[in-house]
Design a protein around this motif. Structure first.
Motif, short mmCIF file in Angstrom:
data_model
loop_
_atom_site.label_atom_id
_atom_site.label_comp_id
_atom_site.label_asym_id
_atom_site.label_seq_id
_atom_site.Cartn_x
_atom_site.Cartn_y
_atom_site.Cartn_z
N GLY A 1 0.82 -1.21 0.00
CA GLY A 1 0.00 0.00 0.00
C GLY A 1 0.84 1.26 0.00
N GLU A 2 1.95 1.23 0.76
CA GLU A 2 2.86 2.37 0.78
C GLU A 2 3.51 2.58 -0.58
OE1 GLU A 2 5.11 0.79 4.16
OE2 GLU A 2 4.71 2.70 5.16
N GLN A 3 3.87 1.48 -1.24
CA GLN A 3 4.47 1.57 -2.57
C GLN A 3 3.49 2.19 -3.56
OE1 GLN A 3 5.59 -2.43 -3.54
NE2 GLN A 3 7.45 -2.38 -2.32
N LEU A 4 2.24 1.76 -3.52
CA LEU A 4 1.24 2.30 -4.44
C LEU A 4 1.07 3.80 -4.20
CD1 LEU A 4 -1.30 -0.63 -4.20
CD2 LEU A 4 -0.18 0.11 -6.30
N LEU A 5 0.95 4.20 -2.95
CA LEU A 5 0.80 5.62 -2.64
C LEU A 5 2.00 6.41 -3.12
CD1 LEU A 5 -0.45 8.09 -1.31
CD2 LEU A 5 0.49 7.31 0.88
N ASP A 6 3.21 5.92 -2.85
CA ASP A 6 4.43 6.62 -3.27
C ASP A 6 4.45 6.81 -4.78
OD1 ASP A 6 5.29 6.80 -0.69
OD2 ASP A 6 6.84 5.26 -0.85
N HIS A 7 4.13 5.76 -5.53
CA HIS A 7 4.13 5.85 -6.98
C HIS A 7 3.07 6.83 -7.47
CE1 HIS A 7 6.70 2.27 -6.89
NE2 HIS A 7 6.95 2.49 -8.16
N ALA A 8 1.87 6.75 -6.91
CA ALA A 8 0.80 7.64 -7.34
C ALA A 8 1.18 9.11 -7.12
CB ALA A 8 -0.49 7.31 -6.58
N VAL A 9 1.78 9.41 -5.98
CA VAL A 9 2.21 10.78 -5.69
C VAL A 9 3.30 11.23 -6.65
CG1 VAL A 9 3.37 12.25 -3.99
CG2 VAL A 9 1.51 10.75 -3.26
N ARG A 10 4.26 10.34 -6.93
CA ARG A 10 5.34 10.71 -7.85
C ARG A 10 4.81 10.97 -9.26
NH1 ARG A 10 8.61 6.60 -5.59
NH2 ARG A 10 8.64 5.46 -7.57
N TYR A 11 3.84 10.18 -9.71
CA TYR A 11 3.28 10.42 -11.04
C TYR A 11 2.67 11.83 -11.11
CZ TYR A 11 3.74 5.37 -11.74
OH TYR A 11 4.22 4.09 -11.85
N ALA A 12 2.01 12.23 -10.04
CA ALA A 12 1.39 13.56 -10.02
C ALA A 12 2.41 14.68 -9.87
CB ALA A 12 0.37 13.63 -8.89
N GLU A 13 3.35 14.50 -8.97
CA GLU A 13 4.29 15.57 -8.66
C GLU A 13 5.42 15.69 -9.69
OE1 GLU A 13 3.99 16.17 -3.86
OE2 GLU A 13 5.61 14.90 -4.63
N GLU A 14 5.95 14.55 -10.14
CA GLU A 14 7.11 14.59 -11.03
C GLU A 14 6.73 14.64 -12.50
OE1 GLU A 14 9.69 11.35 -10.01
OE2 GLU A 14 9.77 11.91 -7.88
N ARG A 15 5.60 13.99 -12.87
CA ARG A 15 5.20 13.95 -14.28
C ARG A 15 3.99 14.84 -14.57
NH1 ARG A 15 9.27 11.41 -17.22
NH2 ARG A 15 7.78 11.47 -18.93
N HIS A 16 3.33 15.31 -13.53
CA HIS A 16 2.11 16.13 -13.69
C HIS A 16 1.01 15.33 -14.40
CE1 HIS A 16 4.44 19.46 -12.21
NE2 HIS A 16 5.33 19.30 -13.18
N TRP A 17 0.92 14.04 -14.07
CA TRP A 17 -0.14 13.19 -14.60
C TRP A 17 -1.28 13.15 -13.60
CZ3 TRP A 17 3.46 8.44 -15.79
CH2 TRP A 17 4.19 8.70 -16.96
N ASP A 18 -2.51 13.19 -14.09
CA ASP A 18 -3.66 12.92 -13.24
C ASP A 18 -3.71 11.42 -12.94
OD1 ASP A 18 -4.37 15.55 -13.27
OD2 ASP A 18 -6.09 15.31 -14.62
#
Length: 226
Positions: free
Chosen positions: A20-37
């Motif tokens: 669950g922590e891995q999923l959250l970390d990845h989801a946040v990085r996609y938004a913050e680093e790639r600006h993906w919804d």
């Protein structure tokens, strides 16, 4: 006996993150680093000795890796605060990315995808991120608008669009992002990871010749096997 003595080192080994922590970390990085919804999809639950999809469908085609609600598009967000809130409530939820916003995806069979990757590397073409799914598909991220132009581009290259397995995923669709898992089939992986070097995505025109050729070659090989 302490941890250090047990594993034979002088420092405590790092504790692996829970899924669950891995999923959250990845989801946040996609938004913050790639600006993906991103938005949260279904998840996997234990049932009858195996993992089943939270949707409750016994033969779910994408267990734990599809939209959980019909109005999923309205739930997609690029806010890290909102993402942490959503995955805080359900840490096991899959990570889904809407296409037609920051990117589209050109979806091909895995075998054709690897052939195209080798060809594109030889041609020194610029690539964006590329995912590899457990159902043996490869998705090449490109600039939005692929669906509107792909058919004509393929036809201009001499291929019949309906005869090759090449699909544009655009507005109104979504893709599953790593490390989302499809039931017992495994996780979505990066064949080409998002990096600063591929932040600027290629247009469909830059990849379509190699992808169409690879898909056409696969289709011809399949016809010969029949």
């Amino acid at each position: 006996m302490g941890v250090e003595e047990t594993i034979g080192v002088t420092e405590t080994a790092p504790i692996p993150k829970q899924r669950g922590e891995q999923l959250l970390d990845h989801a946040v990085r996609y938004a913050e680093e790639r600006h993906w919804d991103v938005f949260a999809g279904t998840w996997l639950e234990a049932g009858d000795g195996r993992e089943v999809c939270s949707c409750g469908t016994a033969e779910c085609p994408a267990p734990g890796a599809h939209a959980a609600v019909k109005d999923w598009a309205g739930h997609a967000t690029g806010s890290a605060v909102q993402i942490r809130r959503v995955w805080g409530k359900n840490p096991a939820a899959s990570i889904l990315l809407p296409t037609g916003r920051s990117f589209d995806a050109l979806d091909v069979p895995e075998s054709a995808g690897f052939l195209a990757l080798a060809r594109l590397d030889r041609m020194q073409r610029t690539l964006g991120p590329v995912t590899l799914t457990p159902d043996h598909r490869m998705l090449f991220f490109v600039l939005p608008g692929a669906g509107a132009k792909m058919t004509d581009l393929v036809r201009n290259l001499g291929w019949i669009p309906s005869a090759i397995d090449l699909v544009a995923r655009g507005e109104g669709e979504y893709v599953a992002a790593p490390p989302t898992r499809y039931g017992g089939r495994g996780a979505v992986q990066w064949a080409r990871r998002p990096t600063p070097a591929n932040r600027w995505l290629p247009d469909t025109e830059e990849l379509i010749d190699a992808l169409a050729y690879a898909c056409g070659s696969e289709a011809a090989a399949e016809r010969r096997r029949r």
